[in-house]
Design an enzyme around this catalytic site. Structure first.
Site, PDB file in Angstrom:
ATOM      1  NE  ARG A  79       9.118 -18.668 -13.843  1.00 21.91           N
ATOM      2  CZ  ARG A  79       9.609 -19.277 -14.320  1.00 21.91           C
ATOM      3  NH1 ARG A  79       8.987 -20.337 -15.115  1.00 21.91           N
ATOM      4  NH2 ARG A  79      10.846 -19.766 -14.142  1.00 21.91           N
ATOM      5  NE  ARG A 103       8.390 -17.445 -18.017  1.00 24.23           N
ATOM      6  CZ  ARG A 103       9.290 -18.491 -18.263  1.00 24.23           C
ATOM      7  NH1 ARG A 103       8.874 -19.467 -18.878  1.00 24.23           N
ATOM      8  NH2 ARG A 103      10.505 -18.640 -17.408  1.00 24.23           N
ATOM      9  NE  ARG A 124      17.635 -25.136 -15.190  1.00 22.06           N
ATOM     10  CZ  ARG A 124      16.470 -25.160 -15.235  1.00 22.06           C
ATOM     11  NH1 ARG A 124      15.611 -26.071 -15.359  1.00 22.06           N
ATOM     12  NH2 ARG A 124      15.836 -23.823 -15.720  1.00 22.06           N
ATOM     13  NE  ARG A 129      15.541 -18.355 -14.735  1.00 24.40           N
ATOM     14  CZ  ARG A 129      14.296 -17.896 -15.497  1.00 24.40           C
ATOM     15  NH1 ARG A 129      13.640 -16.698 -14.997  1.00 24.40           N
ATOM     16  NH2 ARG A 129      13.668 -18.828 -16.000  1.00 24.40           N
ATOM     17  CE  LYS A 189      14.026 -25.783 -20.670  1.00 26.73           C
ATOM     18  NZ  LYS A 189      14.354 -24.442 -20.869  1.00 26.73           N
TER      19      LYS A 189
END
Ligand code: AMP
Length: 189
Positions: free
Chosen positions: A136, A130, A91, A147, A15
């Site tokens: 992160r 990632r 969300r 998640r 996204k």
């Protein structure tokens, strides 16, 4: 002229990457609630300290906090019109309803909701990669799985919510960044 788009899809669907390209092509402001929260974390604000604990568990920050942040950003809309792309927001159904109300109070509404569809295993692989590249703190395997499950239970119902309003556009999110962007841009041709 106003233009208001939403990017919907599981974490790791791409996204953010696709949103950046579309925003630059269509002169939209990208409103990423995840980026806003990470900025609070980095600055060490009170909100950031609380949000980090929630983000590190892969859970959702409260609707009130998120809607308040978005309301502040929307109030900065220029006279030239409200031109925003929401990335990672809404969300939950409560957030979607709050957004409808905010936009109605501005005498505007959504133009389209773009759903980036990527299968679950691919998304998990992308997020693990990632994690290596960006470090992160919410990109470890346990948080990633949480998640995904939060996405399925709390966010996926929005697919039907927007489909019922005739706003949903499905985009196959598999393949290279350019492949996906070509499909996405097809919706604006
Ligand atoms: P993202 O960068 O969009 O994947 O967001 C990272 C994390 O920030 C999420 O896992 C949530 O903990 C939090 N977050 C971002 N956007 C929202 C939102 N709209 N509602 C609740 N929590 C959010």
């Amino acid at each position: 002229m106003n233009e208001l788009l939403i990017f919907l899809g599981p974490p790791g669907a791409g996204k953010g990457t696709q949103a950046k390209k579309l925003c630059s092509d269509r002169s939209l402001t990208q409103l990423s609630t995840g980026d806003m929260l990470r900025s609070h974390v980095k600055r060490g604000t009170e909100l950031g300290v609380e949000a980090k604990k929630i983000m590190d568990r892969g859970e959702l920050v409260s609707d009130d906090i998120i809607v308040g942040m978005v309301r502040d950003e929307l109030s900065n809309a220029s006279d030239g019109g409200a031109r925003f792309l929401f990335d990672g927001f809404p969300r939950t159904t409560a957030q979607a309803e709050a957004l409808d109300n905010l936009l109605a109070s501005m005498n505007t509404g959504l133009d389209a909701v773009l759903l980036l569809e990527v299968n679950e295993e691919e998304v998990i692989q992308r997020l693990l990669k990632r994690a290596e590249l960006e470090g992160r703190s919410d990109d470890n395997e346990e948080t990633i799985r949480n998640r995904m499950s939060v996405y399925k239970s709390q966010t996926a119902p929005l697919i039907e919510y927007y489909d019922n309003k005739g706003l949903l556009k499905r985009v196959d999110g598999q393949g290279t960044i350019d492949d996906v962007y070509a499909r996405l841009s097809g919706h604006f041709a």
